[in-house]
Design a protein around this motif. Structure first.
Motif, PDB file in Angstrom:
ATOM      1  N   ASN A 170       0.825  -1.208   0.000  1.00 49.93           N
ATOM      2  CA  ASN A 170       0.000   0.000   0.000  1.00 49.93           C
ATOM      3  C   ASN A 170       0.864   1.264   0.000  1.00 49.93           C
ATOM      4  O   ASN A 170       0.544   2.248  -0.675  1.00 49.93           O
ATOM      5  N   GLU A 171       1.957   1.240   0.764  1.00 51.94           N
ATOM      6  CA  GLU A 171       2.854   2.396   0.799  1.00 51.94           C
ATOM      7  C   GLU A 171       3.500   2.631  -0.563  1.00 51.94           C
ATOM      8  O   GLU A 171       3.573   3.778  -1.046  1.00 51.94           O
ATOM      9  N   GLU A 174       0.952   4.054  -3.096  1.00 47.67           N
ATOM     10  CA  GLU A 174       0.737   5.488  -2.938  1.00 47.67           C
ATOM     11  C   GLU A 174       1.937   6.286  -3.436  1.00 47.67           C
ATOM     12  O   GLU A 174       1.777   7.338  -4.071  1.00 47.67           O
ATOM     13  N   HIS A 178       0.016   4.846  -7.874  1.00 53.16           N
ATOM     14  CA  HIS A 178      -0.935   3.744  -8.018  1.00 53.16           C
ATOM     15  C   HIS A 178      -0.604   2.829  -9.204  1.00 53.16           C
ATOM     16  O   HIS A 178      -1.508   2.242  -9.807  1.00 53.16           O
ATOM     17  N   SER A 345      -7.471  10.481  -5.613  1.00 53.37           N
ATOM     18  CA  SER A 345      -6.065  10.466  -5.245  1.00 53.37           C
ATOM     19  C   SER A 345      -5.226  10.392  -6.506  1.00 53.37           C
ATOM     20  O   SER A 345      -5.743  10.236  -7.611  1.00 53.37           O
TER      21      SER A 345
END
Length: 362
Positions: A170-171, A174, A178, A345
């Motif tokens: 996930n880090e 981001e 993505h 995002s």
């Protein structure tokens, strides 16, 4: 070069698991947790269970039927207590009643099949065409920290950190606009498309993904087409020396979180098959990016990902999307997609409004 950005977006849609699987991965874990927590014969530790694996990572591709779940049990991994084989048999007895409790027909795997599966118990739901795959774990400090799962021979509990790996993904996702999880999905689909047998494990592929991103061997500013070529090329260059310096060597692939070798049981013949497919894929991808013929580029990508998954034409879909986003009211993503509304995002650019309404006839 033809990056075929919209084609790759369509490819990613096409390799998504069926909606009913995604719904099951979302809806069943809370019901399972409640069922397990109520058991008086099989003690567990709060919060009792946790979704894991590709569905938790949002990295599932294709017809993935297993929804992986961790079950937290009390114990001391250093003392090998409880004894793992007995625990799995007890867990199977508990899970035999799970389908009925959730309103389905189904069953847990037999003990013979559990022996084959080793660390887990599979629960099958008739009419739903999916399994829940349960792995017991001892988590002294909770799911978010290092936990322990049974080893392959039930002789001891071994360290693992699945939630740490999920958080790392996930880090990176981001940090790199993505693109990380889509790239991982493409590699998994490539494996499934090109290797009907001798497939490397998904976790190994995920470890390769993390390794090369952290080593900065990939230019993460590039579109997915270029990234995929770079990824295959980096994997091949990483391990090609093993093919000509030894007849038995296989990679020592480090765990992304704990660092130990996770590919210790990768057989030489399976590794050689993997490298052949990687080499073929990188050569096709290179030709797809080098050609000045758009149709040839599409054909090469279809050889890589399968004609039924990689679209030949996406102009209609792209046109409709462009119409949905009027000048001054639409946005362009960092991958070149036209979006009808502001993304939640990621990097994006607002399109410029215009007052031009056609050619002045006066």
């Amino acid at each position: 070069m033809f990056p075929l950005i919209t084609h790759f977006e369509e490819l990613l849609k096409n390799i998504q698991p069926p909606k009913e699987r995604l719904d099951a991965a979302r809806d069943l874990p809370p019901l399972v947790r409640e069922y397990i927590a109520k058991s008086k014969d099989f003690p567990t530790v709060y919060p009792h269970s946790r979704l894991a694996g590709s569905y938790a990572q949002k990295m599932a591709v294709g017809d993935v039927k297993d929804v992986d779940t961790l079950i937290r049990v009390p114990g001391d991994p250093k003392a090998n207590e409880p004894e793992a084989k007995r625990l799995i048999q007890d867990m199977k007895k508990l899970l035999d009643g799970l389908p009925k409790a959730l309103g389905f027909e189904g069953y847990a795997e037999t003990e013979i099949e559990v022996e084959r599966a080793r660390r887990s118990v599979h629960v099958y739901f008739k009419g739903k065409d999916f399994h829940l795959d349960f792995v017991p774990c001892i988590a002294p400090d909770g799911f978010e920290s290092v936990l322990y799962v049974p080893d392959r021979g039930f002789n001891k509990w071994i360290a693992s950190h699945p939630i740490g790996y999920l958080n790392l993904l996930n880090e990176l996702q981001e940090k790199h606009d993505h693109k990380v999880k889509p790239l991982g999905k493409l590699l998994k689909h490539f494996r499934d498309c090109q290797m009907k047998s001798r497939k490397p494990k998904s976790y190994w592929l995920g470890a390769l993904l993390v390794y090369h991103i952290q080593k900065n061997t990939l230019d993460m500013t590039q579109p997915l087409a270029v990234l995929f070529y770079e990824f295959l090329d980096a994997i091949y260059r990483q391990y090609d020396h093993l093919l000509y310096t030894s007849n038995v060597a296989t990679p020592n692939l480090p765990d992304p979180i704990l660092g130990h070798n996770i590919s210790w049981n990768w057989s030489r013949t399976h590794f050689e098959t993997f490298m052949r497919r990687i080499n073929e894929g990188r050569n096709w991808a290179d030709k797809a990016l080098e050609t000045d013929d758009r149709e040839k580029a599409i054909k090469y990508w279809q050889k890589i990902f399968g004609e039924e998954y990689f679209p030949s034409e996406v102009e209609t879909a792209a046109s409709q999307l462009a119409k949905a986003g009027l000048p001054g009211k639409s946005y362009v993503s960092s991958t070149g997609l036209i979006l009808p509304s502001q993304p939640a995002s990621g990097l994006y650019t607002s399109t410029i409004a215009t007052k031009f309404h056609g050619i002045d006839q006066g």
